[in-house]
Design a protein around this motif. Sequence first.
Motif, PDB file in Angstrom:
ATOM      1  N   ALA A 189       0.843  -1.201   0.000  1.00  0.00           N
ATOM      2  CA  ALA A 189       0.000   0.000   0.000  1.00  0.00           C
ATOM      3  C   ALA A 189       0.875   1.246   0.000  1.00  0.00           C
ATOM      4  N   THR A 190       0.475   2.258  -0.757  1.00  0.00           N
ATOM      5  CA  THR A 190       1.208   3.529  -0.754  1.00  0.00           C
ATOM      6  C   THR A 190       0.861   4.304   0.520  1.00  0.00           C
ATOM      7  N   MET A 191       1.635   5.347   0.767  1.00  0.00           N
ATOM      8  CA  MET A 191       1.345   6.228   1.905  1.00  0.00           C
ATOM      9  C   MET A 191      -0.079   6.797   1.791  1.00  0.00           C
ATOM     10  N   ASP A 192      -0.473   7.198   0.590  1.00  0.00           N
ATOM     11  CA  ASP A 192      -1.820   7.764   0.424  1.00  0.00           C
ATOM     12  C   ASP A 192      -2.891   6.740   0.751  1.00  0.00           C
ATOM     13  N   THR A 193      -2.695   5.524   0.282  1.00  0.00           N
ATOM     14  CA  THR A 193      -3.666   4.453   0.567  1.00  0.00           C
ATOM     15  C   THR A 193      -3.780   4.250   2.071  1.00  0.00           C
ATOM     16  N   MET A 194      -2.638   4.219   2.717  1.00  0.00           N
ATOM     17  CA  MET A 194      -2.627   3.976   4.159  1.00  0.00           C
ATOM     18  C   MET A 194      -3.307   5.135   4.906  1.00  0.00           C
ATOM     19  N   LYS A 195      -3.024   6.342   4.482  1.00  0.00           N
ATOM     20  CA  LYS A 195      -3.655   7.509   5.134  1.00  0.00           C
ATOM     21  C   LYS A 195      -5.171   7.476   4.941  1.00  0.00           C
ATOM     22  N   ASN A 196      -5.603   7.171   3.719  1.00  0.00           N
ATOM     23  CA  ASN A 196      -7.047   7.127   3.436  1.00  0.00           C
ATOM     24  C   ASN A 196      -7.736   6.050   4.265  1.00  0.00           C
ATOM     25  N   LEU A 197      -7.031   4.960   4.436  1.00  0.00           N
ATOM     26  CA  LEU A 197      -7.581   3.843   5.210  1.00  0.00           C
ATOM     27  C   LEU A 197      -7.782   4.245   6.679  1.00  0.00           C
ATOM     28  N   ILE A 198      -6.804   4.942   7.201  1.00  0.00           N
ATOM     29  CA  ILE A 198      -6.895   5.386   8.600  1.00  0.00           C
ATOM     30  C   ILE A 198      -7.996   6.437   8.741  1.00  0.00           C
ATOM     31  N   ALA A 199      -8.065   7.324   7.759  1.00  0.00           N
ATOM     32  CA  ALA A 199      -9.127   8.347   7.787  1.00  0.00           C
ATOM     33  C   ALA A 199     -10.498   7.666   7.730  1.00  0.00           C
ATOM     34  N   GLY A 220      12.031  -2.904  -3.277  1.00  0.00           N
ATOM     35  CA  GLY A 220      12.168  -1.556  -3.801  1.00  0.00           C
ATOM     36  C   GLY A 220      12.188  -0.645  -2.584  1.00  0.00           C
ATOM     37  N   ALA A 221      11.260   0.311  -2.551  1.00  0.00           N
ATOM     38  CA  ALA A 221      11.187   1.199  -1.383  1.00  0.00           C
ATOM     39  C   ALA A 221      10.594   0.439  -0.190  1.00  0.00           C
ATOM     40  N   ALA A 222      11.004   0.821   1.018  1.00  0.00           N
ATOM     41  CA  ALA A 222      10.483   0.192   2.234  1.00  0.00           C
ATOM     42  C   ALA A 222       8.989   0.515   2.379  1.00  0.00           C
ATOM     43  N   PRO A 223       8.174  -0.495   2.701  1.00  0.00           N
ATOM     44  CA  PRO A 223       6.729  -0.251   2.834  1.00  0.00           C
ATOM     45  C   PRO A 223       6.389   0.768   3.920  1.00  0.00           C
ATOM     46  N   THR A 224       5.328   1.524   3.657  1.00  0.00           N
ATOM     47  CA  THR A 224       4.784   2.448   4.655  1.00  0.00           C
ATOM     48  C   THR A 224       4.129   1.648   5.777  1.00  0.00           C
ATOM     49  N   GLY A 225       4.267   2.120   6.989  1.00  0.00           N
ATOM     50  CA  GLY A 225       3.574   1.476   8.109  1.00  0.00           C
ATOM     51  C   GLY A 225       2.431   2.349   8.595  1.00  0.00           C
ATOM     52  N   ALA A 226       1.506   1.730   9.323  1.00  0.00           N
ATOM     53  CA  ALA A 226       0.346   2.485   9.814  1.00  0.00           C
ATOM     54  C   ALA A 226       0.781   3.619  10.743  1.00  0.00           C
ATOM     55  N   ALA A 227       1.820   3.376  11.545  1.00  0.00           N
ATOM     56  CA  ALA A 227       2.244   4.409  12.505  1.00  0.00           C
ATOM     57  C   ALA A 227       2.712   5.667  11.777  1.00  0.00           C
ATOM     58  N   GLU A 228       3.484   5.457  10.706  1.00  0.00           N
ATOM     59  CA  GLU A 228       3.991   6.659  10.006  1.00  0.00           C
ATOM     60  C   GLU A 228       2.862   7.350   9.236  1.00  0.00           C
ATOM     61  N   ALA A 229       1.867   6.592   8.784  1.00  0.00           N
ATOM     62  CA  ALA A 229       0.724   7.221   8.116  1.00  0.00           C
ATOM     63  C   ALA A 229      -0.075   8.052   9.126  1.00  0.00           C
ATOM     64  N   CYS A 230      -0.146   7.589  10.363  1.00  0.00           N
ATOM     65  CA  CYS A 230      -0.821   8.375  11.413  1.00  0.00           C
ATOM     66  C   CYS A 230      -0.106   9.713  11.610  1.00  0.00           C
ATOM     67  N   VAL A 231       1.222   9.662  11.595  1.00  0.00           N
ATOM     68  CA  VAL A 231       1.982  10.905  11.768  1.00  0.00           C
ATOM     69  C   VAL A 231       1.719  11.846  10.594  1.00  0.00           C
ATOM     70  N   ALA A 232       1.671  11.273   9.381  1.00  0.00           N
ATOM     71  CA  ALA A 232       1.403  12.099   8.194  1.00  0.00           C
ATOM     72  C   ALA A 232       0.020  12.740   8.280  1.00  0.00           C
ATOM     73  N   LEU A 233      -0.883  12.101   9.037  1.00  0.00           N
ATOM     74  CA  LEU A 233      -2.224  12.673   9.217  1.00  0.00           C
ATOM     75  C   LEU A 233      -2.265  13.689  10.365  1.00  0.00           C
ATOM     76  N   GLY A 234      -1.141  13.857  11.031  1.00  0.00           N
ATOM     77  CA  GLY A 234      -1.083  14.876  12.071  1.00  0.00           C
ATOM     78  C   GLY A 234      -1.077  14.345  13.498  1.00  0.00           C
ATOM     79  N   ASP A 235      -1.020  13.032  13.673  1.00  0.00           N
ATOM     80  CA  ASP A 235      -0.983  12.479  15.045  1.00  0.00           C
ATOM     81  C   ASP A 235       0.247  12.982  15.798  1.00  0.00           C
ATOM     82  N   GLU A 236       0.065  13.217  17.082  1.00  0.00           N
ATOM     83  CA  GLU A 236       1.174  13.691  17.908  1.00  0.00           C
ATOM     84  C   GLU A 236       1.269  12.846  19.163  1.00  0.00           C
ATOM     85  N   PRO A 237       2.451  12.854  19.802  1.00  0.00           N
ATOM     86  CA  PRO A 237       2.591  12.100  21.054  1.00  0.00           C
ATOM     87  C   PRO A 237       1.496  12.505  22.039  1.00  0.00           C
ATOM     88  N   GLY A 238       0.987  11.533  22.768  1.00  0.00           N
ATOM     89  CA  GLY A 238      -0.050  11.846  23.758  1.00  0.00           C
ATOM     90  C   GLY A 238      -1.403  11.282  23.375  1.00  0.00           C
TER      91      GLY A 238
END
Length: 400
Positions: A189-199, A220-238
């Motif tokens: 899954a691409t980063m966009d796919t992962m972000k959309n899925l979380i949204a 090829g490129a290392a797969p995106t993980g759910a945690a990093e997609a959460c960060v791309a969506l604006g998740d912050e510690p806490g």
Amino acid sequence: MPLNNRLDSVGDYSFDRLRALLHGIEPPSGLMPIALSLGEPQHSPPAFLAETVKREADGWSKYPSVRGTDSARTAISDWLTRRYNLPAGLVDPGSMVVPVSGTREALFMIALAAVPEEKNGQKPVVLMPNPFYQVYLGAAVTAGAEPVLVPADRENGFLPKYAALPHEVLDRTVLAYYCSPANPQGAIATMDTMKNLIALARAHDFLLVSDECYSELYYGAAPTGAAEACVALGDEPGNAMQNVVAMNSLSKRSSAPGLRSGFVAGDSELIRRFARLRDYGGAPPPLPLLAAASALWSDEEHVIANRALYAAKYKAAEEILDGKYGYYTPEGGFYLWLDVGDGEAAARALWSDAGVRVIPGEYLAREADGRHPGAGYIRLALVHELEITRDALMRITKVL
Ligand SMILES: Cc1ncc(COP(=O)(O)O)c(C=O)c1O
């Protein structure tokens, strides 16, 4: 005697079906039988695994805690932070991580922790790709949910499109399993796919279970993980990873399926309930094994070497199979997903004439809405060393 019959609707596990299919068929004498049916890595894990277990022998006389040890949870959180370049403190080891005895049991138990009696007054739904890791389906029905199988075939880029489901289904959804790199197709899954899925999970308020156990086997490129997609969506510690958990395992990454070691990380409320469920019915990893797991999560050198071994096998597979059976080199994982027309007939012929055991794609998927995304395929697990793999693939082309 009245018994729980929920699993009756699911039927026998795929490997029981394979045993029944091949029952009474003898492989050719004089050829070493090769099993490509099971995704069980045969590369050697690093020597420090066994050395750590030996050094930590004191732990055999202690009951392990359901939440594992501080050092194991920290090693896991540190690995996630390094691997996905997460902000420090995003994955709190105290409230967001539980080590488990392999992710198979965790994928099963998470449904028991997550599935309510009903959602919006209706029967809850669990989404999963089709084909899929068979545990998802067993977990969904055992937890009392309605499984909805979403096609992940060539037309869909081998990944399920959950967002295209009717709102009626999404509003009843309580949990969605997602697997990238995918077993058996190896799609990522691409980063966009992962972000959309979380949204989507957040919009419809369901839990996304991101099964990432093949995340370290990529070409090829290392797969995106759910945690990093959460960060791309604006998740912050806490308050990070709400509605999301990621699972990962040392079985594939470190070639240690026998260690039975993985983790669940994410949504702290879910983790709290999951840990409570495991207080009643879980089998936490023994302390010497957990120490070995921490050492493995803290080392990347053996993982890089492991990945190179698989890459060499895909190079051989490309030479032998290119242009045949819809061959493509997957982006990740260690399988081949070959379109052979009749998977059961191919599996029988390959066992009787080539001494190679493979699993029909039909046993890894189910017919849904008149479509069977596994029909016609066989899955090959490239888990042996290069020369054995090459031998098996040559035999396969000869027989097919
Ligand atoms: C997609 C997928 N998820 C999870 C697992 C479970 O792995 P383990 O229980 O060894 O962590 C497997 C094992 O083959 C798998 O293929």
